[in-house]
Write an enzyme that holds these catalytic residues in place. Structure first.
Site, PDB file in Angstrom:
ATOM      1  N   CYS A  96      13.639  10.713   7.735  1.00 50.26           N
ATOM      2  CA  CYS A  96      13.347  10.363   9.135  1.00 50.26           C
ATOM      3  C   CYS A  96      14.574  10.458  10.031  1.00 50.26           C
ATOM      4  O   CYS A  96      14.462  10.836  11.196  1.00 50.26           O
ATOM      5  CB  CYS A  96      12.756   8.963   9.206  1.00 50.26           C
ATOM      6  SG  CYS A  96      13.696   7.714   8.333  1.00 50.26           S
ATOM      7  N   GLY A 143       6.847   5.378   8.463  1.00 54.88           N
ATOM      8  CA  GLY A 143       6.034   6.579   8.501  1.00 54.88           C
ATOM      9  C   GLY A 143       6.069   7.218   9.874  1.00 54.88           C
ATOM     10  O   GLY A 143       7.029   7.025  10.634  1.00 54.88           O
ATOM     11  N   GLU A 172       9.382   1.469  11.187  1.00 59.55           N
ATOM     12  CA  GLU A 172      10.468   2.452  11.119  1.00 59.55           C
ATOM     13  C   GLU A 172       9.782   3.809  11.129  1.00 59.55           C
ATOM     14  O   GLU A 172       9.150   4.207  10.158  1.00 59.55           O
ATOM     15  CB  GLU A 172      11.305   2.232   9.865  1.00 59.55           C
ATOM     16  CG  GLU A 172      12.673   2.898   9.920  1.00 59.55           C
ATOM     17  CD  GLU A 172      12.642   4.274   9.287  1.00 59.55           C
ATOM     18  OE1 GLU A 172      12.554   5.270  10.054  1.00 59.55           O
ATOM     19  OE2 GLU A 172      12.699   4.358   8.061  1.00 59.55           O
ATOM     20  N   LYS A 211       0.879  -1.170   0.000  1.00 56.80           N
ATOM     21  CA  LYS A 211       0.000   0.000   0.000  1.00 56.80           C
ATOM     22  C   LYS A 211       0.917   1.221   0.000  1.00 56.80           C
ATOM     23  O   LYS A 211       1.382   1.675   1.036  1.00 56.80           O
ATOM     24  CB  LYS A 211      -0.905   0.000   1.241  1.00 56.80           C
ATOM     25  CG  LYS A 211      -2.219   0.807   1.068  1.00 56.80           C
ATOM     26  CD  LYS A 211      -2.043   2.281   0.835  1.00 56.80           C
ATOM     27  CE  LYS A 211      -1.624   3.002   2.097  1.00 56.80           C
ATOM     28  NZ  LYS A 211      -1.535   4.493   1.858  1.00 56.80           N
ATOM     29  N   GLU A 258      -0.543   7.559  -0.960  1.00 58.73           N
ATOM     30  CA  GLU A 258      -1.406   7.992  -2.056  1.00 58.73           C
ATOM     31  C   GLU A 258      -0.808   9.125  -2.879  1.00 58.73           C
ATOM     32  O   GLU A 258      -1.221   9.358  -4.024  1.00 58.73           O
ATOM     33  CB  GLU A 258      -2.781   8.406  -1.517  1.00 58.73           C
ATOM     34  CG  GLU A 258      -2.781   9.555  -0.525  1.00 58.73           C
ATOM     35  CD  GLU A 258      -2.629   9.102   0.922  1.00 58.73           C
ATOM     36  OE1 GLU A 258      -2.993   9.893   1.813  1.00 58.73           O
ATOM     37  OE2 GLU A 258      -2.144   7.980   1.152  1.00 58.73           O
ATOM     38  N   GLY A 281       2.214   4.687  13.275  1.00 54.32           N
ATOM     39  CA  GLY A 281       2.797   3.437  13.740  1.00 54.32           C
ATOM     40  C   GLY A 281       2.040   2.860  14.923  1.00 54.32           C
ATOM     41  O   GLY A 281       1.825   1.642  15.016  1.00 54.32           O
ATOM     42  N   GLU A 325       8.940  16.159  15.456  1.00 59.47           N
ATOM     43  CA  GLU A 325       9.510  15.994  14.118  1.00 59.47           C
ATOM     44  C   GLU A 325       8.848  16.974  13.151  1.00 59.47           C
ATOM     45  O   GLU A 325       7.656  16.889  12.872  1.00 59.47           O
ATOM     46  CB  GLU A 325       9.307  14.561  13.633  1.00 59.47           C
ATOM     47  CG  GLU A 325      10.027  14.265  12.342  1.00 59.47           C
ATOM     48  CD  GLU A 325       9.944  12.803  11.943  1.00 59.47           C
ATOM     49  OE1 GLU A 325      10.947  12.257  11.483  1.00 59.47           O
ATOM     50  OE2 GLU A 325       8.849  12.216  12.100  1.00 59.47           O
TER      51      GLU A 325
END
Length: 507
Positions: A292, A236, A258, A183, A186, A241, A393
């Site tokens: 990240c 992500g 991750e 997946k 998008e 998560g 973040e």
């Protein structure tokens, strides 16, 4: 530049063929807001169909029962064909996420295919069967630990490195004999859809790799909770998560996560400042800070703070922001308007908290920036580690400079974070730098370097930066189950400890 007359449409890829849907999405080029392509948008029902195909394909053994050498040969053929189509993959990455041509050629696509080739090679060298020494307790026997494929793998990929971070999951999953449902985000599904087509044109059996673009709250949520999916691999945000962990818990799936980071970059007082300045800027601003493991917190000794900030500003002003297709461009746009506005909000918040923007801090304007999502490289000084800008973040080209007193203070500040993905240390004293590295609560530490991710070495985070490891032989451990098989070699019944349960006394 894509125009309305040659706009490409990408269907889903399920069971070895393109599958279209009624719902489609325009893929927007972040550099000029043009429509780069259209893509079919799948939903939970499409995920169900893809998982069913993947499960049937796995159970058929058409891929799972091939020998590791056979799987490796096909994977190498796929990698070679993808390299022959590398320009299409690069264009797909650039048009969807705004990567510069230098970055897309190197990190985004070149690195991705190199890592896929690594997993092909690893399929042949990985220890699939691990015999143990002969045991005499409780009876004489020989045991072998088999590493076997899990079954159906669900891979949920982010938008920043669509192909690379997808292949970090697909590579070991295929090497181990699993079937996969991807997946993609998008916003950026194009390159992995291209790759899936290339894979099946070059020997991967139909149904082994399936790709369903769609919204996370629909397609992604269904994949994470699907009872026939044995493992979810996700890259992500930490928040998503957590949601995936909850969804996967209903069926006790294996998971690899991750997640986010807030990387500390510790500049010691004996560092080569010219090298450290360039390294800090590279560590934070590569791919517009949308990485990240970016080093977004620069920890600098109080005695060097002003000099180091001045050097950072001088060098940052030389960064070329602009057209991603120009080989002279250093930094492109951020992914979309929502993310641009979020970054600006963080910058304004830092100022409200008492920090100072010493360069950048605004949307880029002028010729070439009339459209698109542009943020100037931003450096903020006077940051305290308890400020929001230092704890959350941002995922943009924003560097926070934090002063520290001594090595102990630097370690304290570096570890004062809910994240623990990566860090770097800059020093001329290797022994001193290594001692600090041992105390940093992160999954990777680079000394006098940044972003050095090696496909042979495990990558992942401590704390809320994730679970499990990608890359290296550790990755194949994550995509296999361990089965212990013991063969009794004792011979007679009289040697067995059955009397612990059964009495064999004569009646």
């Amino acid at each position: 530049m894509t125009t309305a007359t040659n706009l490409k449409h990408y269907p889903m890829w399920i069971g070895g063929k393109p599958v279209d849907t009624k719902e489609t999405r325009d893929i927007i080029n972040p550099s000029d807001e043009s429509v780069a392509a259209t893509v079919a948008m799948g939903n939970a029902a499409d995920i169900d169909a893809a998982v069913q195909v993947a499960r049937e394909t796995f159970q058929s053994g058409v891929w799972a029962r091939k020998t590791p050498r056979e799987r490796a040969a096909i994977m190498r053929r796929i990698a070679a064909a993808a390299n022959d189509s590398v320009e299409d993959l690069i264009e797909a990455e650039m048009s969807a996420n705004g990567a510069t041509v230098r970055q897309a050629t190197g990190f985004h696509v070149g690195y991705a295919l190199l890592h896929f080739e690594y997993f092909a090679d690893l399929a042949e060298t990985y220890q699939w069967k691990r015999p143990t020494q002969m045991s005499s307790f409780p009876t004489l026997g020989q045991s072998v630990v088999h590493r076997e494929p899990i079954g159906v793998i669900g891979a949920i990929a982010p938008w920043n490195f669509p192909l690379l971070l997808t292949l970090w999951k697909v590579g070991p999953a295929l090497a181990a004999g699993n079937s996969v449902v991807v997946k993609p985000d998008e916003h950026t599904p194009l390159s992995i859809l291209e790759f899936a087509r290339i894979a099946e044109e070059n020997g991967l059996p139909a149904g082994v790799l399936n790709v369903v673009p769609g919204e996370g709250r629909d397609a992604g949520a269904r994949l994470a909770s699907h009872p026939d999916v044995g493992k979810i691999a996700f890259t992500g945000s930490t928040q998503v998560g957590r949601e995936i962990m909850m969804a996967a818990s209903d069926t006790i799936k294996k998971i690899t996560l991750e997640l986010g980071g807030k990387g500390p970059t510790i500049v010691l007082d004996d560092a080569d400042l010219d090298l450290a300045v360039d390294g800090v800027l590279y560590g934070c601003f590569v791919f517009s800070g949308q990485v990240c493991e970016s080093g977004t917190r620069a920890l600098v000794p109080e005695s060097l703070h002003d000099e180091f900030v001045n050097r950072l500003v001088e060098r940052a002003k030389a960064i070329v922001l602009g057209d991603p297709s120009d080989w002279d461009t250093d930094m492109g746009p951020v992914i979309n308007g929502k993310q641009r506005d979020r970054i600006v909000e963080y910058i304004r918040g830092a100022e409200a908290d008492g920090a100072t923007v010493v360069t950048g801090g605004v949307q880029a304007t002028g010729p070439g920036f009339e459209r698109g999502f542009w943020i100037e490289p931003t450096i903020i000084s006077g940051v305290r580690n308890d400020m929001r800008i230092a704890q959350e973040e941002v995922f943009g080209p924003v560097l926070s400079v934090i002063a520290y007193q001594d090595d102990e203070d630097a370690i304290r500040i570096a570890n004062d974070s809910e994240f623990g993905l990566a860090a770097s240390v800059w020093s001329r004293d290797n022994e001193r730098a290594l001692m600090l590295a041992e105390r940093l609560q992160v999954g990777s530490v680079w000394i006098n370097d940044a972003h050095q991710i090696d496909c042979q070495l495990p990558f992942g985070g401590y704390k809320q930066s994730g679970l499990g490891r990608e890359l290296g032989p550790d990755a194949l451990d994550e995509y296999t189950e361990a089965k212990t098989v013991r063969l009794d070699l004792s011979g007679g019944r009289e040697s067995k400890p059955y009397d612990l349960l059964l009495s064999h006394a004569p009646k």
